[in-house]
Motif scaffolding. Structure first.
Motif, PDB file in Angstrom:
ATOM      1  N   LYS A 226       0.839  -1.249   0.106  1.00 37.43           N
ATOM      2  CA  LYS A 226      -0.032   0.052   0.085  1.00 37.43           C
ATOM      3  C   LYS A 226       0.799   1.289   0.017  1.00 37.43           C
ATOM      4  CE  LYS A 226      -4.245   2.008   2.166  1.00 37.43           C
ATOM      5  NZ  LYS A 226      -4.893   1.824   3.081  1.00 37.43           N
ATOM      6  N   LEU A 227       0.482   2.237  -0.762  1.00 38.23           N
ATOM      7  CA  LEU A 227       1.146   3.510  -1.034  1.00 38.23           C
ATOM      8  C   LEU A 227       0.253   4.651  -0.819  1.00 38.23           C
ATOM      9  CD1 LEU A 227       3.287   2.486  -3.949  1.00 38.23           C
ATOM     10  CD2 LEU A 227       4.040   2.492  -1.706  1.00 38.23           C
TER      11      LEU A 227
ATOM     12  N   ILE B  77       2.203   9.388  -5.764  1.00 42.53           N
ATOM     13  CA  ILE B  77       3.290   8.707  -5.836  1.00 42.53           C
ATOM     14  C   ILE B  77       3.927   8.945  -7.430  1.00 42.53           C
ATOM     15  CG2 ILE B  77       4.394   6.471  -6.112  1.00 42.53           C
ATOM     16  CD1 ILE B  77       3.353   7.303  -3.286  1.00 42.53           C
TER      17      ILE B  77
ATOM     18  N   PHE C  85      -1.521   8.535  -8.880  1.00 42.00           N
ATOM     19  CA  PHE C  85      -0.409   7.398  -8.913  1.00 42.00           C
ATOM     20  C   PHE C  85       0.292   7.732 -10.455  1.00 42.00           C
ATOM     21  CE2 PHE C  85       1.967   3.694  -9.948  1.00 42.00           C
ATOM     22  CZ  PHE C  85       2.748   3.456  -8.746  1.00 42.00           C
TER      23      PHE C  85
ATOM     24  N   ALA D  28      -5.492   1.913  -8.168  1.00 43.78           N
ATOM     25  CA  ALA D  28      -5.401   3.166  -7.570  1.00 43.78           C
ATOM     26  C   ALA D  28      -6.676   4.249  -7.681  1.00 43.78           C
ATOM     27  CB  ALA D  28      -4.308   4.108  -7.991  1.00 43.78           C
TER      28      ALA D  28
ATOM     29  N   ALA E 161      -8.478   1.370  -1.511  1.00 43.46           N
ATOM     30  CA  ALA E 161      -7.484   2.084  -0.788  1.00 43.46           C
ATOM     31  C   ALA E 161      -7.865   2.581   0.894  1.00 43.46           C
ATOM     32  CB  ALA E 161      -6.685   3.167  -1.180  1.00 43.46           C
TER      33      ALA E 161
ATOM     34  N   ALA F 179      -2.902   2.022  -4.175  1.00 45.97           N
ATOM     35  CA  ALA F 179      -2.391   3.321  -3.941  1.00 45.97           C
ATOM     36  C   ALA F 179      -3.643   4.505  -4.078  1.00 45.97           C
ATOM     37  CB  ALA F 179      -1.534   3.838  -4.910  1.00 45.97           C
TER      38      ALA F 179
END
Length: 164
Positions: free
Chosen positions: A11-12, A16, A63, A86, A111, A59
């Motif tokens: 997970k981000l 990003i 992204f 995302a 997310a 994400a």
């Protein structure tokens, strides 16, 4: 390409960018096998070596923003990421990812309802399941699906022209 699969989540967050995904200083290395080891290094230096084939990145918004660096999605493909889910993708990254055969799925809510290490189940053109919840996803247009299934734009054109 499989249309029904599972994978472990990395997970981000939001925004990003391509400098985080693939830092500039590593782009002159001899091969993508060398380059991919440095993916996400500015944010999480251990991440590239921890990712396993078939894992899934989840994400937030935007992204792949930043430069049009093609090596960013290429490195993620080389790491054998199954897909990236995302809230949204930067437009240039989205197209570069498809051109590299990388599956991208938009989900506005996943997310917010998953954690790193969770297992997600994906049914393309239908839904995502995680932690007992179901999240609808948009259908992938046939032409985009074909490019991804063929392994990207170049491989798809080679296939169409009888080169592969």
């Amino acid at each position: 390409m499989e249309t029904h699969f599972t994978g472990t989540i990395w997970k981000l967050g939001d925004d990003i960018d391509t400098d985080i995904i693939m830092p500039t200083q590593w782009l002159t290395m001899d091969s993508m096998d060398d380059i991919k080891k440095h993916a996400f290094e500015p944010l999480r230096p251990e991440l590239a070596s921890a990712i396993q084939p078939g894992d899934i990145i989840v994400a937030g918004s935007n992204f792949g923003c930043g430069s049009s660096r093609e090596q960013a999605p290429e490195a993620l493909s080389a790491l054998k990421i199954k897909c990236i889910i995302a809230k949204s993708f930067a437009r240039i990254f989205f197209r570069n990812a498809i051109n590299n055969g990388l599956l991208l799925i938009e989900s506005q809510t996943l997310a917010d309802h998953c954690q790193e290490g969770d297992v997600v189940e994906v049914e393309l053109n239908h839904c995502i399941r995680c932690n007992g919840e179901t999240f609808p996803i948009p259908q992938i247009p046939d032409n985009i699906f074909q490019l991804i299934e063929d392994g990207g734009l170049v491989k798809s054109m080679q296939k169409r022209n009888g080169i592969l």
